[in-house]
Design an enzyme around this catalytic site. Structure first.
Site, PDB file in Angstrom:
ATOM      1  N   HIS A 255       0.824  -1.224   0.160  1.00 54.48           N
ATOM      2  CA  HIS A 255       0.100  -0.099  -0.249  1.00 54.48           C
ATOM      3  C   HIS A 255       0.908   1.333  -0.021  1.00 54.48           C
ATOM      4  CE1 HIS A 255      -3.085  -2.794   2.185  1.00 54.48           C
ATOM      5  NE2 HIS A 255      -3.481  -2.634   1.047  1.00 54.48           N
TER       6      HIS A 255
ATOM      7  N   LYS B 167     -15.354  -9.199   5.248  1.00 53.99           N
ATOM      8  CA  LYS B 167     -14.008  -9.733   5.821  1.00 53.99           C
ATOM      9  C   LYS B 167     -14.187  -9.418   7.421  1.00 53.99           C
ATOM     10  CE  LYS B 167     -11.152  -7.752   2.349  1.00 53.99           C
ATOM     11  NZ  LYS B 167     -10.024  -6.919   1.870  1.00 53.99           N
TER      12      LYS B 167
ATOM     13  N   ARG C 285      -2.168  -6.739  -8.089  1.00 49.97           N
ATOM     14  CA  ARG C 285      -0.811  -7.877  -7.853  1.00 49.97           C
ATOM     15  C   ARG C 285      -1.156  -9.012  -9.002  1.00 49.97           C
ATOM     16  NH1 ARG C 285      -2.536  -8.987  -2.012  1.00 49.97           N
ATOM     17  NH2 ARG C 285      -4.342  -9.271  -3.263  1.00 49.97           N
TER      18      ARG C 285
ATOM     19  N   SER D 181      -2.895  -7.560   2.947  1.00 49.04           N
ATOM     20  CA  SER D 181      -3.442  -7.418   4.455  1.00 49.04           C
ATOM     21  C   SER D 181      -3.869  -8.667   5.093  1.00 49.04           C
ATOM     22  CB  SER D 181      -4.463  -6.365   4.210  1.00 49.04           C
ATOM     23  OG  SER D 181      -3.912  -5.171   4.006  1.00 49.04           O
TER      24      SER D 181
END
Length: 160
Positions: free
Chosen positions: A23, A47, A96, A133
């Protein structure tokens, strides 16, 4: 002197639970093209959160203290609505993998269609593609050290 309407402002949305070196790389690289980045910290009910929303905002405010080109705030609306409220013409996102690309392209297309807000996509640097994360949260849950995955200066709140 530039006014708010002349600035290149981007919203960088995410849960940032926690904020990673990936990030940070996106923010640093984004600032090469943009005048201001608003890190918009949101909830994701799909989440499991490790840190509360206020903890995440506090951590990021501390990390970027003194950098007047980076703002941090929480939000609970459509990202494009937040962008319009803060005169941001862009949403900053990172990719990614191919899986990320498909998801981000769909969201970017919808955002542009309903608001005209463009999405700026930066590819993650190769040395950061394995960091997420989710993985950092899992390491934290099991008491592992995550210093190599988070930016220097990020103070993680202690878990009891």
């Amino acid at each position: 002197m530039k006014t708010n309407f002349d600035k290149r402002i981007a919203i960088f949305p995410g849960t940032f639970d926690p904020f990673t070196i990936g990030h940070m790389s996106l923010v640093e690289r984004g600032l090469r093209m943009l005048d201001e980045i608003i890190i918009a910290v949101g909830e994701n009910t799909a989440k499991s959160q490790y840190y509360t929303l206020s903890e995440r905002v506090d951590m990021l405010e501390h990390l970027f203290k003194g950098n007047d080109r980076v703002k941090v705030m929480s939000y609970n609306c459509l990202t494009v609505d937040l962008a319009r409220k803060h005169h941001a013409d862009y949403i900053l996102r990172g990719i990614r993998s191919v899986n990320d690309f498909e998801y981000e392209k769909t969201i970017a297309d919808v955002n542009r269609k309903i608001s005209g807000v463009e999405t700026l996509v930066l590819f993650t640097e190769p040395e950061h593609t394995h960091i997420s994360s989710t993985i950092v949260r899992e390491l934290l849950r099991y008491g592992r050290n995550v210093d190599e995955f988070i930016p220097a200066g990020l103070r993680l709140s202690e878990r009891k």
